[in-house]
Scaffold this active site. Structure first.
Site, PDB file in Angstrom:
ATOM      1  N   GLU A 313       0.839  -1.192   0.000  1.00  0.00           N
ATOM      2  CA  GLU A 313       0.000   0.000   0.000  1.00  0.00           C
ATOM      3  C   GLU A 313       0.878   1.248   0.000  1.00  0.00           C
ATOM      4  O   GLU A 313       0.617   2.208   0.727  1.00  0.00           O
ATOM      5  CB  GLU A 313      -0.940   0.034   1.206  1.00  0.00           C
ATOM      6  CG  GLU A 313      -1.859  -1.179   1.295  1.00  0.00           C
ATOM      7  CD  GLU A 313      -2.898  -1.046   2.392  1.00  0.00           C
ATOM      8  OE1 GLU A 313      -3.916  -0.400   2.136  1.00  0.00           O
ATOM      9  OE2 GLU A 313      -2.669  -1.558   3.500  1.00  0.00           O
ATOM     10  N   CYS A 412     -11.012   2.623   5.922  1.00  0.00           N
ATOM     11  CA  CYS A 412     -10.319   3.809   6.418  1.00  0.00           C
ATOM     12  C   CYS A 412     -10.634   5.050   5.579  1.00  0.00           C
ATOM     13  O   CYS A 412     -10.692   6.159   6.107  1.00  0.00           O
ATOM     14  CB  CYS A 412      -8.815   3.567   6.432  1.00  0.00           C
ATOM     15  SG  CYS A 412      -8.180   2.905   4.888  1.00  0.00           S
TER      16      CYS A 412
HETATM   17 ZN    ZN Z   1      -7.776   4.513   3.370  1.00  0.00          ZN
END
Ligand code: ZN
Length: 649
Positions: A313, A412
């Site tokens: 990520e 998130c």
């Molecule tokens: Zn996120």
């Protein structure tokens, strides 16, 4: 530079800005009417609200699902988003919803101040056992930020008291003193939150703890090795293989490049900027500059997206910016905006706000649907059907097109987006004692204190669709002060006048500074030239070689199949094509689109093999009028292909 905090500009707070219209009013009303309620429903549906009802039998009432380690952060971010929205748009029903949730959070707090739904409900024996991967400190940070925002919005401090007790517990347990554990957050966030808590409460210990977390990070003996050994694990079995993933591969002051998980990185760097400012630490400022320059000159997409790699990520290496598989997480763009805003307040220069603007108008706004209730986690710059590089997070629709989702396993991004949109007013201006900086342009009015006088400013503009901005001053008595207007980095020509009289002023650090004795009704007119720009990539960005992107003002554009047909990879824009922009009032509440001549380069016929000698294939070039829309609005109409980087013929 002599580093003196008192001489630096201060950010304003969102209650000082009213946004009655324009792009940001449009985004804020979608956020208020759709996003905030949609996220609350999901918090409820997924057990995140009930998780606060601590259960001795380790189940969540009415649901068979379990709690995940990051649950509490979603509550924290939603409370923060709701708080900002309440601050500018009071809403009794929403306030009651937040109050009820806060009662639950308070009821979940343990006697010593500990607060976490996962470990409290499911694994009390594992509290603080894995700071590297488990998210107790990260969750604490988001809850703290929510608590501070809610106190400022409503004056109610119940949640702030709860979180201060939790912060006190963390401070008692971790730190450099004898008898404390030398741990720090694996997922940074708490560093920023503690700086916020320090500013709100004036308690020095919170700033000291934030500084400790930053300075302890990556030091030997390595805390993540120690805790792994205590869990009976080998440190080298860490799934990410390297502490670069969490920016803990060496002491922070020795780091030279942005590495690892992009959101962790920018949250950490934003926390470093906070501590640098509050402690007037020159070395941390120098480090911040170094990391900033590395990230923004080697590792940033044209959209302000960060982190090409799904696997971590995050970051890979310089100029590695694949488009179709771009991860460019919405949260990463948001964290970049947080960091950029802080960098400006450390070192007032428009280049930081340029990056903030790039991230906000492109990567960040792309993360939410026009209606406000569907979200992207990853934000690729090219999209084709049957390709879904990020299945784990986002899924595809039945036609195999990459589309926004109403939620994610790890959600998130949606509440992060919601909180920054609700708080956007606080990014518009900053002040020193005698100067007001105007960073962002949008219809709005503000009231700031300069030299002890209250100064009202109102902006009227159709930015970012038009470069004309009018600013009107409102003062009780004639007052001398400076208005610093940002000349964005993308702008190559502008004109400025005061009460109709042309001024020739050169920007200083990205701002033109108009200094005079102002009277009520004085107007400043700034006109930023906003041609359609063909953007060419750095010669080392191999994925974009031979391609151009279209940008006008701060907005990066894209081609969508719905406007331009399929096989966008075969579309090319000739170098001499006339490019025009114009408003389309019916599209997304009124936006500027770009049109021009393009060609579709395709073989007359294809024999059927995968590869053919060029000598036997005849290509035709079919001219057509293309239409490009702002990248952030893609995937809001019929599903189809999308491209930002377009071949140049
Ligand atoms: Zn996120």
């Amino acid at each position: 530079m002599v580093f003196d905090k008192k001489s630096l500009p201060e950010p304003i707070y969102l209650d000082q800005v009213q946004i009655p219209g324009g792009l940001w009013e449009n985004r804020q009303s979608a956020n208020r009417n759709r996003t905030i309620p949609a996220i609350y429903n999901k918090l409820q549906e997924t057990g995140r609200i009930d998780a606060w009802k601590m259960n001795p039998d380790r189940t969540i009432p009415g649901r068979r699902s379990v709690i995940y380690m990051f649950f509490d952060s979603d509550t924290g971010k939603w409370v923060e988003a709701a708080a900002y929205s309440l601050h500018t748009h009071p809403d009794k029903a929403l306030e009651k919803q937040v109050d009820d949730l806060i009662d639950l959070v308070e009821s979940a707090q343990e006697d010593d101040g500990y607060l976490n739904t996962f470990f409290g409900n499911l694994e009390p024996e594992n509290k603080w056992a894995n700071l590297r991967d488990w998210h107790e400190m990260y969750n604490a940070g988001h809850l703290i930020e929510g608590a501070v925002a809610y106190k400022r919005a409503t004056g109610k401090d119940k949640l702030l008291k709860v979180l201060s007790r939790f912060a006190d517990l963390i401070d008692e347990k971790f730190g450099p003193d004898e008898g404390k554990e030398r741990g720090y957050p694996g997922h940074p966030e708490l560093e920023m939150a503690l700086a916020t808590l320090y500013r709100e409460t004036g308690e020095d210990k919170y700033l000291a703890l934030s500084k400790y977390f930053i300075d302890e990070r990556g030091k030997d003996p390595h805390y993540f090795d120690k805790e792994a050994a205590e869990r009976g694990e080998k440190p080298e079995d860490f799934w990410a293989q390297s502490y670069k993933y969490c920016q803990a591969h060496k002491p922070i002051r020795e780091q030279e490049e942005a590495t690892g998980h992009a959101v962790r990185a920018c949250y950490l760097y934003a926390g470093i900027a906070d501590v640098a400012l509050e402690t007037e630490d020159e070395e941390l400022l120098e480090l911040s500059r170094l990391l900033w320059n590395d990230l923004t000159s080697h590792q940033m997409y044209i959209t302000g997206g960060l982190g090409p790699a799904h696997s971590v990520e995050g970051f890979t290496f310089a100029y590695d910016l694949p488009n179709e598989t771009a991860y460019a997480e919405t949260c990463a763009g948001i964290s970049l905006a947080f960091w950029a805003h802080r960098m400006f307040h450390l070192e007032p220069h428009g280049r930081y706000i340029d990056v903030m603007e790039r991230a906000l108008y492109n990567n960040v706004l792309a993360g939410v649907s026009y209606e406000g209730d569907q979200f992207f986690y990853a934000n690729p710059l090219t999209s084709y059907p049957f390709i879904n590089p990020h299945e784990h997070f986002s899924g595809v629709n039945s036609d195999k097109h990459y589309r926004r989702q109403d939620w994610f396993f790890c959600p998130c991004c949606p509440p992060n987006l919601s909180r920054i949109v609700a708080n956007i007013g606080s990014y518009f201006y900053s002040t020193t004692d005698e100067r007001v900086y105007v960073h962002m342009y949008n219809d709005n009015s503000t009231s700031v204190e300069l030299k002890g006088a209250t100064v009202g400013l109102s902006q009227s503009t159709n930015y970012p669709w038009d470069g004309a901005i009018q600013l009107t001053v409102d003062v009780e008595n004639p007052t001398e002060f400076e208005i610093a207007l940002r000349i964005p980095g993308w702008c190559r020509g502008y004109s400025l006048s005061v009460n109709g009289n042309a001024q020739s002023l050169t920007p200083e650090n990205g701002y033109v500074i108009v200094s005079r004795e102002w009277q009520s009704g004085d107007t400043v007119t700034l006109t930023l030239d906003m041609p359609v720009d063909r953007i060419v990539p750095h010669p080392q960005i191999r994925q974009d070689a031979g391609h151009i992107a279209l940008q006008r003002g701060p907005i990066v554009y894209c081609l969508e199949e719905v406007d331009n047909g399929a096989n966008l990879a075969n579309v090319a824009i000739p170098a001499n094509s006339q490019l025009d922009s114009g408003m389309e009032g019916d599209l997304f509440g009124g936006i500027a689109v770009i049109t021009g001549d393009a060609v579709r380069i395709e073989p007359e016929e294809w024999s059927g093999g995968m590869y053919e000698p060029q000598a036997v294939v005849k290509h035709t070039r079919t001219p057509f009028k293309f239409k490009a829309i702002p990248y952030y609005l893609w995937a809001n109409r019929e599903p189809g292909e999308m491209r930002v980087w377009i071949r140049e013929a």
